[in-house]
Design an enzyme around this catalytic site. Structure first.
Site, PDB file in Angstrom:
ATOM      1  N   ASN A  74       0.856  -1.186   0.000  1.00  9.47           N
ATOM      2  CA  ASN A  74       0.000   0.000   0.000  1.00  9.47           C
ATOM      3  C   ASN A  74       0.896   1.241   0.000  1.00  9.47           C
ATOM      4  OD1 ASN A  74      -1.822   2.046   0.523  1.00  9.47           O
ATOM      5  ND2 ASN A  74      -2.322   1.367   2.608  1.00  9.47           N
ATOM      6  N   LYS A  99       0.090   4.303  -0.354  1.00  7.59           N
ATOM      7  CA  LYS A  99      -0.563   5.502   0.219  1.00  7.59           C
ATOM      8  C   LYS A  99      -0.349   6.717  -0.705  1.00  7.59           C
ATOM      9  CE  LYS A  99      -0.179   3.329   4.683  1.00  7.59           C
ATOM     10  NZ  LYS A  99      -0.090   3.449   6.122  1.00  7.59           N
ATOM     11  N   HIS A 110      -9.574   1.153   5.061  1.00  6.76           N
ATOM     12  CA  HIS A 110      -8.260   1.300   5.701  1.00  6.76           C
ATOM     13  C   HIS A 110      -8.408   2.242   6.899  1.00  6.76           C
ATOM     14  CE1 HIS A 110      -4.147   2.604   6.403  1.00  6.76           C
ATOM     15  NE2 HIS A 110      -3.778   1.475   5.831  1.00  6.76           N
ATOM     16  N   GLU A 133      -6.760   4.647   7.899  1.00 10.17           N
ATOM     17  CA  GLU A 133      -6.618   6.084   7.597  1.00 10.17           C
ATOM     18  C   GLU A 133      -7.900   6.642   6.999  1.00 10.17           C
ATOM     19  OE1 GLU A 133      -2.904   5.635   5.489  1.00 10.17           O
ATOM     20  OE2 GLU A 133      -1.973   5.106   7.405  1.00 10.17           O
ATOM     21  N   GLU A 191      -5.592  -4.858  10.744  1.00 13.60           N
ATOM     22  CA  GLU A 191      -4.563  -3.832  10.901  1.00 13.60           C
ATOM     23  C   GLU A 191      -4.829  -3.040  12.174  1.00 13.60           C
ATOM     24  OE1 GLU A 191      -2.442  -2.767   7.033  1.00 13.60           O
ATOM     25  OE2 GLU A 191      -4.203  -1.505   7.162  1.00 13.60           O
ATOM     26  N   GLY A 244       2.363   2.288  10.762  1.00 18.33           N
ATOM     27  CA  GLY A 244       3.316   3.388  10.606  1.00 18.33           C
ATOM     28  C   GLY A 244       4.038   3.765  11.886  1.00 18.33           C
ATOM     29  N   SER A 300       3.240  -2.106  10.400  1.00 19.59           N
ATOM     30  CA  SER A 300       4.694  -2.146  10.623  1.00 19.59           C
ATOM     31  C   SER A 300       5.324  -3.493  10.251  1.00 19.59           C
ATOM     32  CB  SER A 300       5.026  -1.760  12.069  1.00 19.59           C
ATOM     33  OG  SER A 300       4.638  -0.418  12.311  1.00 19.59           O
TER      34      SER A 300
HETATM   35  P1  PGA Z   1       2.755   0.290   7.681  1.00 23.58           P
HETATM   36  O1  PGA Z   1       1.296   0.516   7.045  1.00 23.58           O
HETATM   37  O2  PGA Z   1       3.279  -0.997   7.108  1.00 23.58           O
HETATM   38  O3  PGA Z   1       3.551   1.477   7.246  1.00 23.58           O
HETATM   39  O4  PGA Z   1       2.579   0.226   9.148  1.00 23.58           O
HETATM   40  C1  PGA Z   1       0.420  -0.554   6.870  1.00 23.58           C
HETATM   41  C2  PGA Z   1      -0.875  -0.071   6.264  1.00 23.58           C
HETATM   42  O5  PGA Z   1      -1.274   1.055   6.533  1.00 23.58           O
HETATM   43  O6  PGA Z   1      -1.515  -0.798   5.499  1.00 23.58           O
END
Ligand code: PGA
Length: 251
Positions: free
Chosen positions: A9, A11, A96, A98, A168, A174, A214
């Site tokens: 992903n 983003k 997601h 976010e 998640e 992140g 992560s």
């Molecule tokens: P990350 O993000 O691997 O940077 O923690 C995962 C995601 O948001 O799908």
């Protein structure tokens, strides 16, 4: 169970040229040795068409990071399922964290998107996960069950077959702090139970459950070892082929 699925992903990262270069590097990186896992990459909307051209002929699939539920209309700033499907998307990430937490998408809004995405020929990756406060308040199972029940309500067999679930935990995204294998296992088993309760033992056992938050080359192996982990959703570490390809190979 299908082959595991690893999704990158990207983003809101990368202009068209950056995304093409990254896609090219991933294609090259995966060419050397065939991977057991299926791979999908999710560039920003603006780079979908360009990335599609790069991955054509490879086994890598294209994913969008979101879509609206309507086919067209007065929805300024939105992108419809038919629009991303036309660009060659095989998958679309829905719900997601976010989208949920920064853009306030509710369980109901996310639920509306799954059917239309699948109707346009894509597989939907439904994301669920608890915040740190919810985990600390021992609400993890409750939150995930609610998110799943609302999203899955009334889905037909044709849709269920085109659905992936991604767990998640919001506190792991992140932050560099991934959930421990024991935490992942516990939640994945709970999700599996919800799927089996909703769709029956056979169908409920077939959906892939991905972990995200992560994921890095360094912790991928301890996650892929778990029988309950059928794939990974990778953010930060998917922005470089050198860090993404080893994660794909962890399966
Ligand atoms: P990350 O993000 O691997 O940077 O923690 C995962 C995601 O948001 O799908």
């Amino acid at each position: 169970m299908k082959a595991p699925l690893v999704v990158g992903n990207w983003k809101m990262h990368g202009n068209e040229a950056d995304c093409q270069a990254l896609a090219r590097a991933i294609v090259q990186g995966l060419k050397k040795q065939t991977a057991k896992a299926e791979v999908a990459i999710a560039p920003p909307f603006t780079a979908l068409a360009a990335v599609k051209k790069i991955i054509r002929g490879s086994k890598i699939s294209l994913a969008a990071q979101n879509c609206h539920w309507q086919p067209f209309g007065a929805f300024t700033g939105e992108v419809s399922p038919s629009m991303i499907s036309e660009l060659g998307c095989d998958y679309v990430i829905l719900g997601h964290s976010e989208r949920r937490h920064i853009f306030h998408e509710t369980d109901d809004v996310i639920a509306r998107k799954i059917g239309p995405a699948v109707a346009h020929g894509m597989r939907a990756i439904l994301c669920v996960g608890e915040t740190l406060a919810e985990r600390q308040a021992k609400q993890t199972a409750k939150v995930i069950i609610r998110q799943l029940r609302i999203a899955l309500k009334g889905l037909g067999n044709d849709v269920i077959e085109k659905l992936e679930i991604a767990y998640e935990p919001v506190w792991a995204i992140g932050t560099g702090q991934n959930a421990s294998p024991a935490q992942v296992n516990q939640v994945h088993q709970r999700i599996r139970k919800v799927l089996v309760d909703a769709f029956g033992a056979t169908k409920g056992a077939q959906l892939r459950i991905l972990y995200g938050g992560s994921v890095k080359a360094e912790n991928a192996a301890e996650l892929t070892e778990l029988d309950s982990v059928n794939g990974l959703l990778v953010g930060g570490a998917s922005l470089k082929a050198e860090t993404f390809v080893p994660i794909v190979r962890a399966f």
